[in-house]
Scaffold this motif. Structure first.
Motif, short mmCIF file in Angstrom:
data_model
loop_
_atom_site.label_atom_id
_atom_site.label_comp_id
_atom_site.label_asym_id
_atom_site.label_seq_id
_atom_site.Cartn_x
_atom_site.Cartn_y
_atom_site.Cartn_z
N SER A 187 2.57 -13.24 -26.01
CA SER A 187 2.47 -14.38 -26.93
C SER A 187 3.25 -15.58 -26.42
O SER A 187 2.88 -16.71 -26.66
CB SER A 187 2.92 -13.98 -28.33
OG SER A 187 4.27 -13.60 -28.28
N GLU A 190 0.83 -17.00 -23.20
CA GLU A 190 -0.62 -17.11 -23.11
C GLU A 190 -1.15 -18.53 -23.12
O GLU A 190 -2.20 -18.80 -22.57
CB GLU A 190 -1.32 -16.26 -24.18
CG GLU A 190 -1.03 -16.62 -25.60
CD GLU A 190 -1.99 -15.85 -26.53
OE1 GLU A 190 -3.06 -16.40 -26.76
OE2 GLU A 190 -1.66 -14.74 -26.98
N ARG A 191 -0.38 -19.49 -23.68
CA ARG A 191 -0.90 -20.86 -23.73
C ARG A 191 -1.07 -21.50 -22.35
O ARG A 191 -1.79 -22.46 -22.20
CB ARG A 191 0.00 -21.73 -24.61
CG ARG A 191 1.33 -22.07 -24.00
CD ARG A 191 2.20 -22.94 -24.89
NE ARG A 191 3.57 -22.91 -24.46
CZ ARG A 191 4.10 -23.77 -23.58
NH1 ARG A 191 3.37 -24.72 -23.06
NH2 ARG A 191 5.37 -23.68 -23.24
N ILE A 192 -0.37 -20.97 -21.35
CA ILE A 192 -0.49 -21.61 -20.03
C ILE A 192 -1.48 -20.89 -19.11
O ILE A 192 -1.70 -21.31 -17.99
CB ILE A 192 0.89 -21.77 -19.32
CG1 ILE A 192 1.38 -20.43 -18.74
CG2 ILE A 192 1.94 -22.38 -20.23
CD1 ILE A 192 2.49 -20.64 -17.69
N LEU A 193 -2.07 -19.81 -19.57
CA LEU A 193 -2.92 -19.00 -18.69
C LEU A 193 -4.37 -19.50 -18.64
O LEU A 193 -4.94 -19.86 -19.66
CB LEU A 193 -2.93 -17.54 -19.15
CG LEU A 193 -1.58 -16.82 -19.20
CD1 LEU A 193 -1.77 -15.41 -19.73
CD2 LEU A 193 -0.91 -16.80 -17.84
N ASP A 194 -4.94 -19.51 -17.43
CA ASP A 194 -6.37 -19.75 -17.26
C ASP A 194 -7.13 -18.45 -17.44
O ASP A 194 -8.19 -18.43 -18.03
CB ASP A 194 -6.69 -20.19 -15.82
CG ASP A 194 -6.33 -21.61 -15.56
OD1 ASP A 194 -6.85 -22.47 -16.27
OD2 ASP A 194 -5.53 -21.86 -14.65
N ASP A 211 -9.50 -18.82 -22.58
CA ASP A 211 -10.10 -19.50 -23.73
C ASP A 211 -11.45 -18.89 -24.13
O ASP A 211 -11.76 -18.80 -25.32
CB ASP A 211 -10.25 -21.00 -23.47
CG ASP A 211 -9.06 -21.81 -23.99
OD1 ASP A 211 -8.20 -21.20 -24.68
OD2 ASP A 211 -8.98 -23.03 -23.74
N SER A 220 -5.93 -14.24 -30.70
CA SER A 220 -5.08 -14.55 -29.55
C SER A 220 -5.19 -13.44 -28.50
O SER A 220 -5.58 -12.31 -28.81
CB SER A 220 -3.64 -14.70 -30.02
OG SER A 220 -3.17 -13.46 -30.51
#
Lengths: 231, 119
Positions: A187, A190-194, A211, A220
């Motif tokens: 958590s 994860e916001r920076i992962l491609d 995404d 998520s």
């Protein structure tokens, strides 16, 4: 050509299979999360990519060539455990890195250490675990590598420092380079992962764009992971 | 400023929302030059690829355009931005009425509440 291609890779320790017929492709310019529980085989995989272990079967290609001396020059690796001599001062470690790696940007490293309020004249042994982890990350991110491999870079640090580390990774990886980050702290990251790779009991059970996966599952990556890895 | 992202929703969709609001509110005006993908990614603290995807969507909607080698610009078509604003306002209004409907209030009554709030 893929930056990293892993074909039918198998590795066992004695009779225990650590990785079972793994296939992975990673292109340039991506941040990839290697996600799995403890003991899933993440570190074994990373050590194999860094040519620190020999596969039983299969092969690992970096820029189309088998891993070896050449691939070490273009891979910046942050190991899970420190290998630095803790009696050294930060400034000595910087010199050591500069001698060792042609692509090490000393000025950048100094600037990053300053941003992080770290004193380069301090000995590693007198620093907290979190500070030492920051130093190591700076060392790795100050190389102009094609592939950065970070094994559990968030392990021992508090949430505020985690954010700082993620930002450091984001703003410092070279354009067209790729980053592989192994972690079980999904958590936070994860916001920076491609892309994500789920690894379970030595097998890759999913590789997907982050995404698209959120879109498909309406949840998520962390939640999807928990569902797929339910004990 | 720190941007908060909900991990349950694709990040590029949330970025798209922020960007739309920048256009609607005039943070970036018609014809303005936009920061580069990397600069934007640093502002939002997101992956440059994700940022690129969000900007790509805006470009598909003709709200921004890329001038080769020069960077990205906001459309000069002010009507398009006005329409974006109208659509956004309608969506917000609809969601208000939906919420009121759930607690048993019709349109006329809901509007009364809005008026009572005044300015």
């Amino acid at each position: 050509m893929e930056l990293l291609e892993i074909k039918d890779l198998t590795k066992s320790y004695d009779k225990k299979i650590a990785l079972n017929n793994i296939n992975i492709k990673i292109e340039s310019g991506k941040i990839v999360g290697l996600l799995g529980q403890n003991g899933a085989g993440k570190t074994t995989l990373i050590k194999l990519i860094n040519d620190l272990l020999t596969p039983d079967k299969g092969e690992i290609l970096v820029n189309g060539k088998k891993v070896g001396i050449e691939s070490k020059k273009i891979i910046a690796y942050l190991p899970e455990k420190t290998y630095l001599n803790k009696q050294m001062k930060v400034v000595e470690v910087l010199e050591y890195f500069k001698d060792f790696y042609d692509d090490f940007d000393l000025e950048k490293a100094k600037k990053l250490l300053l941003d992080l309020n770290l004193d380069i004249n301090q000995k590693l042994s007198t620093m907290s675990k979190g500070m030492q982890e920051k130093v190591q990350l700076v060392l790795v991110m100050s190389r102009n590598a094609d592939l950065y491999i970070l094994d559990e870079p968030l392990g021992g640090v508090d949430p505020a420092t985690r954010d700082y580390i993620l930002d450091t990774i984001l703003s410092n990886f070279k354009e067209n380079a790729s980053v592989i980050i192994s972690t079980h702290l999904i958590s936070d990251i994860e916001r920076i992962l491609d892309e994500i790779i789920f690894i379970k009991d030595g097998s890759v059970i999913l590789q997907s764009d982050a995404d698209s996966l959120r879109n498909k599952e309406h949840s998520s990556i962390d939640e999807i992971f928990r569902r797929m890895f339910k004990c | 400023m720190d941007f908060v992202f909900d991990n349950n929703i694709p990040i590029y969709i949330q970025l798209l929302e922020y960007l739309k609001i920048y256009l609607i509110s005039g943070t970036f005006k018609a014809g303005d030059k936009l920061p580069s993908v990397r600069e934007f990614a640093n502002i939002f603290k997101v992956n440059p690829n994700t940022m690129q995807k969000a900007l790509g969507e805006l470009e598909d909607m003709k709200l921004i355009y890329t001038e080769r080698t020069n960077g990205k610009y906001v459309t000069e078509d002010e009507e398009l931005i006005k329409k974006l604003k109208d659509d956004y306002a309608i969506t917000l209004a609809k969601s208000y009425f939906q919420g009121m409907k759930r607690i048993g209030l019709g349109k006329a009554e809901s509007i009364k509440y809005l008026k009572e709030l005044g300015d």
